[in-house]
Design an enzyme around this catalytic site. Structure first.
Site, PDB file in Angstrom:
ATOM      1  N   GLY A 105     -14.466   1.929  14.532  1.00 34.66           N
ATOM      2  CA  GLY A 105     -15.435   1.256  14.600  1.00 34.66           C
ATOM      3  C   GLY A 105     -15.184  -0.278  15.423  1.00 34.66           C
ATOM      4  O   GLY A 105     -15.964  -0.733  15.775  1.00 34.66           O
TER       5      GLY A 105
ATOM      6  N   GLY B 207     -10.491   8.169   7.768  1.00 37.89           N
ATOM      7  CA  GLY B 207     -11.570   8.242   6.851  1.00 37.89           C
ATOM      8  C   GLY B 207     -12.656   7.169   6.929  1.00 37.89           C
ATOM      9  O   GLY B 207     -12.324   6.270   7.721  1.00 37.89           O
TER      10      GLY B 207
ATOM     11  N   ASP C 221      -8.064  12.661  16.327  1.00 43.33           N
ATOM     12  CA  ASP C 221      -7.997  11.288  16.734  1.00 43.33           C
ATOM     13  C   ASP C 221      -9.224  10.924  17.757  1.00 43.33           C
ATOM     14  O   ASP C 221      -9.106  11.516  19.010  1.00 43.33           O
ATOM     15  CB  ASP C 221      -6.680  11.130  17.322  1.00 43.33           C
ATOM     16  CG  ASP C 221      -6.325   9.489  17.654  1.00 43.33           C
ATOM     17  OD1 ASP C 221      -5.320   9.089  17.052  1.00 43.33           O
ATOM     18  OD2 ASP C 221      -7.043   8.905  18.567  1.00 43.33           O
TER      19      ASP C 221
ATOM     20  N   HIS D 153     -17.581   1.910   7.961  1.00 36.80           N
ATOM     21  CA  HIS D 153     -16.020   1.838   8.050  1.00 36.80           C
ATOM     22  C   HIS D 153     -15.829   3.149   8.739  1.00 36.80           C
ATOM     23  O   HIS D 153     -15.682   4.194   8.121  1.00 36.80           O
ATOM     24  CB  HIS D 153     -15.649   1.695   6.726  1.00 36.80           C
ATOM     25  CG  HIS D 153     -14.039   1.592   6.657  1.00 36.80           C
ATOM     26  ND1 HIS D 153     -13.144   0.523   6.344  1.00 36.80           N
ATOM     27  CD2 HIS D 153     -13.019   2.517   6.878  1.00 36.80           C
ATOM     28  CE1 HIS D 153     -11.904   0.837   6.491  1.00 36.80           C
ATOM     29  NE2 HIS D 153     -11.662   2.167   6.688  1.00 36.80           N
ATOM     30  N   LEU D 154     -15.441   2.992  10.070  1.00 30.32           N
ATOM     31  CA  LEU D 154     -15.026   4.363  10.719  1.00 30.32           C
ATOM     32  C   LEU D 154     -13.719   4.350  11.261  1.00 30.32           C
ATOM     33  O   LEU D 154     -13.438   3.553  12.231  1.00 30.32           O
ATOM     34  CB  LEU D 154     -15.981   4.513  11.919  1.00 30.32           C
ATOM     35  CG  LEU D 154     -17.425   4.030  11.555  1.00 30.32           C
ATOM     36  CD1 LEU D 154     -18.187   4.096  12.790  1.00 30.32           C
ATOM     37  CD2 LEU D 154     -18.122   5.245  10.737  1.00 30.32           C
TER      38      LEU D 154
ATOM     39  N   ARG E  51     -11.733  15.463   7.532  1.00 29.23           N
ATOM     40  CA  ARG E  51     -12.509  15.768   6.425  1.00 29.23           C
ATOM     41  C   ARG E  51     -14.095  16.179   6.861  1.00 29.23           C
ATOM     42  O   ARG E  51     -14.612  15.505   7.442  1.00 29.23           O
ATOM     43  CB  ARG E  51     -12.615  14.705   5.289  1.00 29.23           C
ATOM     44  CG  ARG E  51     -11.380  14.546   4.696  1.00 29.23           C
ATOM     45  CD  ARG E  51     -11.474  13.323   3.696  1.00 29.23           C
ATOM     46  NE  ARG E  51     -10.299  12.499   4.294  1.00 29.23           N
ATOM     47  CZ  ARG E  51     -10.093  11.181   3.844  1.00 29.23           C
ATOM     48  NH1 ARG E  51     -11.063  10.476   3.311  1.00 29.23           N
ATOM     49  NH2 ARG E  51      -9.015  10.438   4.482  1.00 29.23           N
TER      50      ARG E  51
ATOM     51  N   GLU F 188      -7.955  -5.515   4.882  1.00 31.76           N
ATOM     52  CA  GLU F 188      -8.057  -5.229   3.621  1.00 31.76           C
ATOM     53  C   GLU F 188      -6.564  -6.119   2.950  1.00 31.76           C
ATOM     54  O   GLU F 188      -6.731  -6.467   1.867  1.00 31.76           O
ATOM     55  CB  GLU F 188      -7.588  -3.569   3.542  1.00 31.76           C
ATOM     56  CG  GLU F 188      -8.761  -2.851   3.719  1.00 31.76           C
ATOM     57  CD  GLU F 188      -8.838  -1.443   4.155  1.00 31.76           C
ATOM     58  OE1 GLU F 188      -8.393  -1.105   5.156  1.00 31.76           O
ATOM     59  OE2 GLU F 188      -9.087  -0.737   3.115  1.00 31.76           O
TER      60      GLU F 188
ATOM     61  N   ASN G  82       0.828  -1.173   0.185  1.00 29.83           N
ATOM     62  CA  ASN G  82      -0.051   0.097  -0.029  1.00 29.83           C
ATOM     63  C   ASN G  82       0.942   1.282   0.135  1.00 29.83           C
ATOM     64  O   ASN G  82       1.446   1.515   1.177  1.00 29.83           O
ATOM     65  CB  ASN G  82      -0.841   0.020   1.240  1.00 29.83           C
ATOM     66  CG  ASN G  82      -1.926   1.116   1.313  1.00 29.83           C
ATOM     67  OD1 ASN G  82      -1.588   2.038   0.540  1.00 29.83           O
ATOM     68  ND2 ASN G  82      -2.632   1.263   2.204  1.00 29.83           N
TER      69      ASN G  82
ATOM     70  N   HIS H 256     -13.170   2.711  -0.086  1.00 35.33           N
ATOM     71  CA  HIS H 256     -13.080   1.702   1.208  1.00 35.33           C
ATOM     72  C   HIS H 256     -13.660   0.252   0.529  1.00 35.33           C
ATOM     73  O   HIS H 256     -14.041  -0.494   1.248  1.00 35.33           O
ATOM     74  CB  HIS H 256     -13.808   2.169   2.348  1.00 35.33           C
ATOM     75  CG  HIS H 256     -12.914   3.199   3.274  1.00 35.33           C
ATOM     76  ND1 HIS H 256     -13.695   4.130   3.591  1.00 35.33           N
ATOM     77  CD2 HIS H 256     -11.732   3.549   3.348  1.00 35.33           C
ATOM     78  CE1 HIS H 256     -12.883   5.064   4.215  1.00 35.33           C
ATOM     79  NE2 HIS H 256     -11.616   4.529   4.243  1.00 35.33           N
TER      80      HIS H 256
ATOM     81  N   ARG I  13      -2.283  -2.118  -3.495  1.00 35.79           N
ATOM     82  CA  ARG I  13      -3.752  -1.514  -3.212  1.00 35.79           C
ATOM     83  C   ARG I  13      -3.674  -0.025  -4.153  1.00 35.79           C
ATOM     84  O   ARG I  13      -2.596   0.517  -4.085  1.00 35.79           O
ATOM     85  CB  ARG I  13      -3.612  -0.811  -1.981  1.00 35.79           C
ATOM     86  CG  ARG I  13      -5.010  -0.135  -1.843  1.00 35.79           C
ATOM     87  CD  ARG I  13      -4.812   0.861  -0.368  1.00 35.79           C
ATOM     88  NE  ARG I  13      -6.079   1.667  -0.493  1.00 35.79           N
ATOM     89  CZ  ARG I  13      -6.183   2.691   0.532  1.00 35.79           C
ATOM     90  NH1 ARG I  13      -5.021   3.152   1.168  1.00 35.79           N
ATOM     91  NH2 ARG I  13      -7.219   3.382   0.557  1.00 35.79           N
TER      92      ARG I  13
HETATM   93  P1  ADP Z   1      -7.071   5.103   8.453  1.00 37.04           P
HETATM   94  O1  ADP Z   1      -8.606   5.606   7.908  1.00 37.04           O
HETATM   95  O2  ADP Z   1      -5.947   5.846   8.899  1.00 37.04           O
HETATM   96  O3  ADP Z   1      -6.935   3.702   8.156  1.00 37.04           O
HETATM   97  P2  ADP Z   1      -7.783   3.621  11.097  1.00 37.04           P
HETATM   98  O4  ADP Z   1      -8.932   2.812  10.635  1.00 37.04           O
HETATM   99  O5  ADP Z   1      -6.681   3.211  11.444  1.00 37.04           O
HETATM  100  O6  ADP Z   1      -7.613   4.901  10.164  1.00 37.04           O
HETATM  101  O7  ADP Z   1      -8.703   4.327  12.236  1.00 37.04           O
HETATM  102  C1  ADP Z   1      -7.884   5.216  12.944  1.00 37.04           C
HETATM  103  C2  ADP Z   1      -8.659   6.028  14.092  1.00 37.04           C
HETATM  104  O8  ADP Z   1      -9.002   4.969  15.006  1.00 37.04           O
HETATM  105  C3  ADP Z   1      -8.206   6.922  15.123  1.00 37.04           C
HETATM  106  O9  ADP Z   1      -8.844   7.882  15.137  1.00 37.04           O
HETATM  107  C4  ADP Z   1      -8.024   6.471  16.334  1.00 37.04           C
HETATM  108  O10 ADP Z   1      -8.164   7.056  17.384  1.00 37.04           O
HETATM  109  C5  ADP Z   1      -9.055   5.266  16.270  1.00 37.04           C
HETATM  110  N1  ADP Z   1      -8.834   4.334  17.197  1.00 37.04           N
HETATM  111  C6  ADP Z   1      -7.928   3.250  17.501  1.00 37.04           C
HETATM  112  N2  ADP Z   1      -7.806   2.746  18.335  1.00 37.04           N
HETATM  113  C7  ADP Z   1      -8.814   3.003  18.913  1.00 37.04           C
HETATM  114  C8  ADP Z   1      -9.389   2.820  20.462  1.00 37.04           C
HETATM  115  N3  ADP Z   1      -8.883   1.767  21.206  1.00 37.04           N
HETATM  116  N4  ADP Z   1     -10.531   3.535  20.856  1.00 37.04           N
HETATM  117  C9  ADP Z   1     -11.093   4.506  19.854  1.00 37.04           C
HETATM  118  N5  ADP Z   1     -10.714   4.786  18.795  1.00 37.04           N
HETATM  119  C10 ADP Z   1      -9.752   4.172  18.723  1.00 37.04           C
END
Ligand code: ADP
Length: 398
Positions: free
Chosen positions: A334, A212, A283, A208-209, A241, A385, A7, A180, A91
């Protein structure tokens, strides 16, 4: 077969070496700050310690060379020679209308992906640099491209057309593409497996949270609508965003603040979303700490708006599919955010959704989080993924 999944971004590159038979990850890692001072390789063999090493990576080719060296390294490597890599799965972000499926990468495919570059100027050129670098270092190894947009190519016209003059679709292919796709496809298939039901008969909504975020309506095994659009800016509020916004607001702010279109787009992409509303962080861990522990009103406001928007999209997709059997939560927030899932599901009482608070404590594991009598089943379901890319690669390479 061992598949190297790549990726590649403009200054970073994530990789995993996956054994497609066992579905096990042999090693994974990333190269950071490629082409920038202070670049480093992070490498972790299965069951081993994560190693970080500063190494010069003026180009992506150099970065991939370091990855390959690490994979065959006598001490920490996981394969004896590069011949043990059967294929590379890349990817690729935007395949436009040209790619409804993954594809073996040929010169024609590269040219077709290049023709989509304008649609994803930050991602596609960087993805292709990764392809070229691998071709240079592993000329004999077959390569496959797996597109973020491909899964959504089944959307009907009524879902992908914008309400703007049709000539812009005709001339420039301005429409909803969605992203996604690899994740939405993986999660919706996996949940059908877990439910023991035919994929072609389920109505699933995948949330997908992550940084992004997007929601996807999967009906009878096909994406019929998704919240991201021509670009990954549309839809949900995200880390930085804006998601959906009245285009009229763009002109209004531009005039008030004397900003150019580029400056406004930069704000909508990088300074908006939950970061923009809260002024605290993009974050979700920081925001949850601020909201739940410190009761910070700005963090509460941002998370409220985020949850509400997801719930609204779920409602829209229930309408689009005339019902829903399963709702899945995946990606960083998520998978790991019980509070996020609970808050979103609190809007879904009208669907007969009830969440089991004990089950919902889960983080990063496949689990049903609804009660046995919930009319719609709700899952926490980690996405994968890389595994999906490895499987698609093996399917094509054989
Ligand atoms: P990307 O879109 O960069 O692939 P990810 O799917 O890795 O993103 O998600 C990143 C987000 O997930 C960040 O906002 C991070 O804070 C959140 N996250 C990761 N671990 C936790 C957790 N234990 N509790 C709440 N949020 C989390």
């Amino acid at each position: 077969m061992n598949v190297l999944v790549i990726n590649c971004g403009s200054s970073s590159l994530k990789f995993q070496l996956i054994n497609s038979e066992t579905e096990g990850v042999l090693a994974k890692g990333l190269c950071e700050r490629i082409g920038i001072e202070g670049s480093q390789l992070v490498y972790q063999p299965a069951g081993g310690e994560k190693e970080k090493s500063l190494a010069s990576m003026p180009t992506h080719t150099q970065a991939i060379k370091l990855v390959l060296d690490a994979l065959v390294n006598e001490k920490t490597g996981v394969i004896k020679s590069l011949h043990e890599i059967g294929a590379v799965g890349h990817r690729l972000v935007h395949g436009g209308e040209k790619f409804a499926n993954s594809t073996i990468i040929t010169e024609e495919v590269i040219a077709a992906v290049e023709s989509c570059n304008e649609l994803a100027p930050l991602h596609n050129p960087a993805n292709l640099i990764g392809v070229r670098a691998c071709q240079e270092l592993m000329p004999e190894v077959p390569m496959v491209g797996v597109f973020d947009t491909a899964f959504h190519q089944t959307m009907p016209e009524k879902a992908y057309l914008y309400g703007i003059p049709y000539e812009y679709y005709d001339k420039y292919k301005v429409r909803r593409y969605g992203f996604h796709g690899t994740s939405h496809s993986y999660v919706s298939k996996r949940v059908a497996q877990l439910e023991g039901k035919p994929y072609e008969e389920l109505k699933t909504i995948v949330c997908h949270l992550g940084n992004g975020s997007s929601v996807c309506a999967v009906k009878n095994g096909k994406s019929i609508d998704t919240s991201m659009g021509l670009t990954p800016l549309e839809g949900l509020l995200m880390g930085t965003r804006s998601g959906d916004i009245d285009p009229g607001a763009i002109e209004y702010i531009a005039k008030k603040e004397n900003l150019s279109l580029e400056e406004i787009m930069n704000i909508l992409n990088k300074k908006s979303g939950v970061l923009g509303i809260s002024g605290i962080s993009s974050d979700f861990r920081d925001l949850e700490d601020a909201a739940f522990k410190a009761k910070d009103p700005a963090a509460i406001r941002a998370l409220d708006a985020f949850h509400y928007r997801v719930a609204k999209y779920i409602g829209a997709y229930v309408a689009a599919m005339n019902g829903v059997d399963v709702i899945c939560f995946t990606a960083g927030v998520g998978e790991n955010g019980p509070e996020t899932r609970e808050e979103i599901c609190s809007y879904l009482g009208y669907l007969g959704v009830t969440i089991d608070p004990e089950a919902n404590k889960v983080r990063g594991k496949e689990q049903v989080i609804s009660t046995p009598d919930s009319r719609v089943k709700v899952y926490c379901l980690p996405t994968n993924e890389e595994l999906a890319i490895a499987k698609a690669t093996v399917e094509l390479v054989g």
